[in-house]
Design a protein around this motif. Sequence first.
Motif, short mmCIF file in Angstrom:
data_model
loop_
_atom_site.label_atom_id
_atom_site.label_comp_id
_atom_site.label_asym_id
_atom_site.label_seq_id
_atom_site.Cartn_x
_atom_site.Cartn_y
_atom_site.Cartn_z
N ASP A 72 64.86 42.58 46.48
CA ASP A 72 63.62 42.79 47.23
C ASP A 72 63.79 43.80 48.36
OD1 ASP A 72 61.16 41.70 46.29
OD2 ASP A 72 62.08 39.73 46.36
N GLU A 102 56.56 43.30 49.15
CA GLU A 102 58.03 43.38 49.07
C GLU A 102 58.66 43.04 50.43
OE1 GLU A 102 58.75 43.18 46.24
OE2 GLU A 102 57.84 44.67 44.91
N HIS A 105 58.49 39.28 50.65
CA HIS A 105 59.52 38.68 49.78
C HIS A 105 60.88 38.74 50.48
CE1 HIS A 105 56.96 39.87 46.00
NE2 HIS A 105 56.34 39.03 46.81
N ASP A 181 54.83 39.65 41.19
CA ASP A 181 55.41 40.69 40.34
C ASP A 181 54.59 40.90 39.06
OD1 ASP A 181 57.51 42.06 41.69
OD2 ASP A 181 58.58 40.16 41.75
FE FE2 Z 1 59.44 41.49 45.29
#
Ligand code: FE2
Length: 271
Positions: A72, A102, A105, A181
């Motif tokens: 990530d 991202e 994450h 995702d």
């Molecule tokens: Fe991700």
Amino acid sequence: MSSQPLLEVVGERDAYAGVMRFYDLAKRQEWQVRDLPWNELPPIPEGKGSPQRRSRRRDMWRSVLTQQLQADMLACSMASQLLNIAPDPEAKLYYSTMVQDESRHTEAWLKLVVEAGGTAERDPYLDELAHMTLEADTLEEKVFQMQVFFERLIIGRFRLIARSSRGTVLEDLCNRLTTDDGIHHGAGMAYERVLLQGTGRRMNSILVASANRLLPVFVKHALWRPKERAIIGSAMQSRDAERLREDLEIGVRLAESLGLDVSDVQMPQLG
Ligand SMILES: [Fe+2]
Ligand SMILES: [Fe+2]
């Protein structure tokens, strides 16, 4: 970018309807790290048996978390590069959500890995793969490698991790990442279709050549094992090889579904 005013263009160009749909979906699906069940569930499976056995299991999980954190962090660099270089305003809107995803994450993995006892060894081949995508010359290669290929494959990994970590924060996080995702992959497919329109043989050969450079490194990444997981042994290795074969087939099918001619792709020999 064209000199047309942004407002007249965004949301009205038919070819970009797919990308805009994923932009809306991404905004609706957004969640926060604080939404995870931090105080209700254990971070990772607690394991049973002797203290040594439990500490080995914990090291194994720390290694799994480290790889996902690494992935990530690399995804942050790739998503922000895509946001910067994509010329189309629709794609820029979409990538603004992917950069946020991202980053979120990464924040969640960082918190989880601390709760699980800290990071483990990095996968050197994952760094190499990300570097190749970041350095690729064309946007078509970047979108294909990152969103069409990697983000499609990671979904299966999250499902697998979720299945082996029931009742933990890790399971909850993996379920959220499967959805995110899925959106990243869907948006990438939609945008790659637009990008490939009318590019012809030349772009096809660029993509094939770049796949032929990437695949051998991808194989090393798929079969790489940190020392924490080396104990799992050879049964796992043949399963890894089987999964790798499936992953490569998925890549070929995705390329074909985008209308690409893959006959010059050199499939790695897996013995
Ligand atoms: Fe991700
Ligand atoms: Fe992603």
